[in-house]
Design a protein around this motif. Structure first.
Motif, PDB file in Angstrom:
ATOM      1  N   LEU A 246       0.821  -1.209   0.000  1.00  0.00           N
ATOM      2  CA  LEU A 246       0.000   0.000   0.000  1.00  0.00           C
ATOM      3  C   LEU A 246       0.860   1.266   0.000  1.00  0.00           C
ATOM      4  CD1 LEU A 246      -2.762  -1.122   2.522  1.00  0.00           C
ATOM      5  CD2 LEU A 246      -3.097  -0.671   0.090  1.00  0.00           C
ATOM      6  N   PHE A 247       2.070   1.178   0.549  1.00  0.00           N
ATOM      7  CA  PHE A 247       2.945   2.355   0.602  1.00  0.00           C
ATOM      8  C   PHE A 247       3.543   2.695  -0.755  1.00  0.00           C
ATOM      9  CE2 PHE A 247       2.864   1.062   5.055  1.00  0.00           C
ATOM     10  CZ  PHE A 247       2.708   2.275   5.695  1.00  0.00           C
ATOM     11  N   LYS A 248       3.343   1.850  -1.753  1.00  0.00           N
ATOM     12  CA  LYS A 248       3.841   2.128  -3.099  1.00  0.00           C
ATOM     13  C   LYS A 248       2.930   3.097  -3.853  1.00  0.00           C
ATOM     14  CE  LYS A 248       5.948  -2.461  -3.519  1.00  0.00           C
ATOM     15  NZ  LYS A 248       5.920  -3.744  -4.283  1.00  0.00           N
ATOM     16  N   HIS A 249       1.778   3.387  -3.276  1.00  0.00           N
ATOM     17  CA  HIS A 249       0.789   4.226  -3.956  1.00  0.00           C
ATOM     18  C   HIS A 249       0.784   5.634  -3.369  1.00  0.00           C
ATOM     19  CE1 HIS A 249      -1.164   0.768  -6.013  1.00  0.00           C
ATOM     20  NE2 HIS A 249      -0.714   0.124  -4.961  1.00  0.00           N
ATOM     21  N   GLU A 441      -5.937   0.125  -7.349  1.00  0.00           N
ATOM     22  CA  GLU A 441      -6.312  -1.095  -8.056  1.00  0.00           C
ATOM     23  C   GLU A 441      -5.174  -2.093  -8.011  1.00  0.00           C
ATOM     24  OE1 GLU A 441      -9.224  -1.532  -8.869  1.00  0.00           O
ATOM     25  OE2 GLU A 441     -10.060   0.481  -8.937  1.00  0.00           O
ATOM     26  N   ARG A 442      -5.480  -3.317  -7.608  1.00  0.00           N
ATOM     27  CA  ARG A 442      -4.438  -4.320  -7.446  1.00  0.00           C
ATOM     28  C   ARG A 442      -3.700  -4.600  -8.755  1.00  0.00           C
ATOM     29  NH1 ARG A 442      -3.959  -7.599  -3.472  1.00  0.00           N
ATOM     30  NH2 ARG A 442      -6.111  -7.292  -2.818  1.00  0.00           N
ATOM     31  N   THR A 443      -4.422  -4.548  -9.885  1.00  0.00           N
ATOM     32  CA  THR A 443      -3.810  -4.894 -11.162  1.00  0.00           C
ATOM     33  C   THR A 443      -3.127  -3.705 -11.817  1.00  0.00           C
ATOM     34  OG1 THR A 443      -5.917  -4.467 -12.284  1.00  0.00           O
ATOM     35  CG2 THR A 443      -5.456  -6.732 -11.617  1.00  0.00           C
ATOM     36  N   ALA A 444      -3.344  -2.517 -11.259  1.00  0.00           N
ATOM     37  CA  ALA A 444      -2.751  -1.328 -11.861  1.00  0.00           C
ATOM     38  C   ALA A 444      -1.361  -1.084 -11.316  1.00  0.00           C
ATOM     39  CB  ALA A 444      -3.636  -0.101 -11.591  1.00  0.00           C
ATOM     40  N   SER A 445      -0.561  -0.337 -12.035  1.00  0.00           N
ATOM     41  CA  SER A 445       0.746   0.037 -11.552  1.00  0.00           C
ATOM     42  C   SER A 445       0.576   1.064 -10.450  1.00  0.00           C
ATOM     43  CB  SER A 445       1.592   0.661 -12.687  1.00  0.00           C
ATOM     44  OG  SER A 445       1.744  -0.269 -13.735  1.00  0.00           O
ATOM     45  N   PRO A 446       1.471   1.087  -9.446  1.00  0.00           N
ATOM     46  CA  PRO A 446       1.369   2.074  -8.386  1.00  0.00           C
ATOM     47  C   PRO A 446       1.341   3.475  -8.947  1.00  0.00           C
ATOM     48  CG  PRO A 446       2.969   0.385  -7.818  1.00  0.00           C
ATOM     49  CD  PRO A 446       2.584   0.149  -9.232  1.00  0.00           C
ATOM     50  N   THR A 447       0.429   4.276  -8.394  1.00  0.00           N
ATOM     51  CA  THR A 447       0.288   5.650  -8.897  1.00  0.00           C
ATOM     52  C   THR A 447       0.357   6.626  -7.754  1.00  0.00           C
ATOM     53  OG1 THR A 447      -2.109   5.457  -8.710  1.00  0.00           O
ATOM     54  CG2 THR A 447      -1.129   4.958 -10.856  1.00  0.00           C
TER      55      THR A 447
END
Length: 447
Positions: A246-249, A441-447
């Motif tokens: 979660l910290f990647k977003h 979104e789990r399938t999306a790249s971190p934004t």
């Protein structure tokens, strides 16, 4: 002839038709509301006894600020694993453990005779209370559809405001009749009773109940996001993501920063308002007990209004994230505009009015912030994201009493405290308003 199978006791077969949503879920909301009241009375008791304990232990404002924050630092840090634990073990087990441990910590606090031991018990209180609101969030996520969650989440969050409103007169009365130690004992026993009732009443919804509850989760969303049923289907088909992912977003970080700014000022109220009324406005301890409740009564209304506003916009077809942001951003801006003028006003009545409006506005986001986490996070990380956001908020909360104590020792006035709080409220409004835009979104790249 084959005998039709029947579900185990307490379970409902997937084929069993249900025509109305279970009433138990509102009973759970009421129980969580009571839990929030007791939870916050445990937090507020030291603030109400602030002056009395400071005299008994001969503490400076800085030392009392450190003691008032002793709950908050462990609470903020423990929120991180608490969210994961609630996602892993469920709200029934985690809330039972939490309420039992925080009640024991409060009872032990009643018998300590040193600053260091009282400090240690406040730290234990912080750790043990950390799973409460994430357990409530997870419970609501299971028992209510997305468009219904704003109101029950806000109702639960009014518990903290009810506690804050009744704490000054109630705890002051207990303290004057039973001493501050007797006050701690009464609250600790109430928490143990709550734990027993929770274990008797709470259960997760059955399969059929889940199907009925979530049939309404078909809201219109923009083309850049996925609706809740699709996201839940993705979650069930994808391996569970790590908590640290979660910290990647960027969304996670803006939620941390935004809640930090809002919670700082809220906890200036919660930890120093009685002292402010006594030292700067000249009220007696008995008078403070009643007058300090006025802003907190306004806060009760604020929490409910925030939930009603966000649910109203969702029903009108506004995107859920935008609907949540309306009371969050608007409330933070109004709160900043209310507390900033207080240092320049030499009128007791007007100061209390501004304090009340400021606290009302700062509570508009309270329940909605938790609901926002359910809108942003993947289905199996709702409690985790809610806990991470709460961690950011309680970093601000933990700094509030310490910085206030330091400012008081240096200047002898609350003026700079109010100005700092107004600035941080605006930071919270900007963080949520401009930078938080879409779900994770789990399938999306971190934004």
């Amino acid at each position: 002839m084959a005998i039709p199978s029947t579900p185990p006791p307490g379970k409902t077969s997937p084929q069993t038709p249900m025509t109305s949503k279970p009433k138990l879920r509102w009973g759970i909301v009421i129980l969580l509301l009571i839990g929030a009241v007791i939870n916050y009375l445990d937090r507020s008791n030291l603030s109400v006894a602030n002056t009395t304990i400071a005299e008994q232990f001969q503490l400076s404002s800085t030392q009392m600020g450190l003691l008032l924050s002793a709950f908050l630092w462990p609470y903020a840090i423990a929120n991180l694993p608490a969210g994961w634990l609630v996602d892993r073990f469920g709200p029934r087990k985690m809330f039972a453990w939490a309420s039992g441990l925080w009640s024991i910590a409060t009872l032990i606090s009643a018998f300590v005779n040193s600053y260091s031991l009282l400090y240690a018990m406040r730290m234990l209180l912080g750790v043990s209370e950390s799973p409460f609101f994430t357990s409530a969030l997870k419970s609501n996520e299971r028992w209510f559809a997305k468009k219904e969650r704003g109101l029950p989440t806000s109702i639960i969050n009014t518990g903290s405001q009810i506690a804050n409103a009744i704490a000054p007169p109630l705890l002051t009365a207990l303290m004057l009749t039973m001493s501050w130690r007797g006050m701690f004992i009464v609250i600790g026993v109430a928490g143990l009773l709550l734990m027993i009732i929770w274990l008797k009443i709470y259960r997760d919804p059955t399969f059929a109940e889940q199907q009925l509850i979530h049939t309404s989760d078909h809201e219109q969303t923009n083309t850049t996001s996925v609706n809740q049923p699709q996201r839940e289907a993705q979650t069930s088909q994808t391996p569970t993501a790590s908590w640290s992912s979660l910290f990647k977003h960027k969304s996670t970080w803006f939620m941390i920063i935004g809640n930090f700014g809002i919670m700082f000022t809220i906890w200036v109220y919660l930890t120093w308002l009685p002292s402010y009324l006594e030292k700067e406005q000249g009220f007696t301890l008995k008078e403070t007990g009643w007058i300090a409740s006025i802003p907190f009564i306004a806060g009760i209304i604020g929490v409910l209004v925030g939930g009603i506003i966000s649910d109203y916009f969702i029903r009108k077809g506004v995107h859920p994230i935008t609907s949540r942001k309306v009371p969050i951003v608007g409330g933070a801006i109004l709160a900043a505009a209310s507390v900033a003028p207080i240092p320049f006003i030499d009128n007791t009545v007007l100061s209390i009015v501004l304090l009340s409006v400021g606290y009302f506005a700062s509570q508009l986001p309270s329940g909605v912030i938790w609901t926002l986490a359910a809108d942003i996070a993947p289905g199996d990380q709702v409690a985790s994201l809610g806990a991470i956001q709460n961690f950011g908020g309680f970093l601000g909360a933990a700094l509030a009493p310490i910085i206030t104590g330091l400012i008081l020792d240096q200047t002898g006035s609350f003026n700079n405290v109010f100005l700092l709080g107004a600035g941080l409220l605006l930071l919270g409004a900007i963080s949520y308003g401009f930078f938080l835009k879409k779900p994770i979104e789990r399938t999306a790249s971190p934004t």
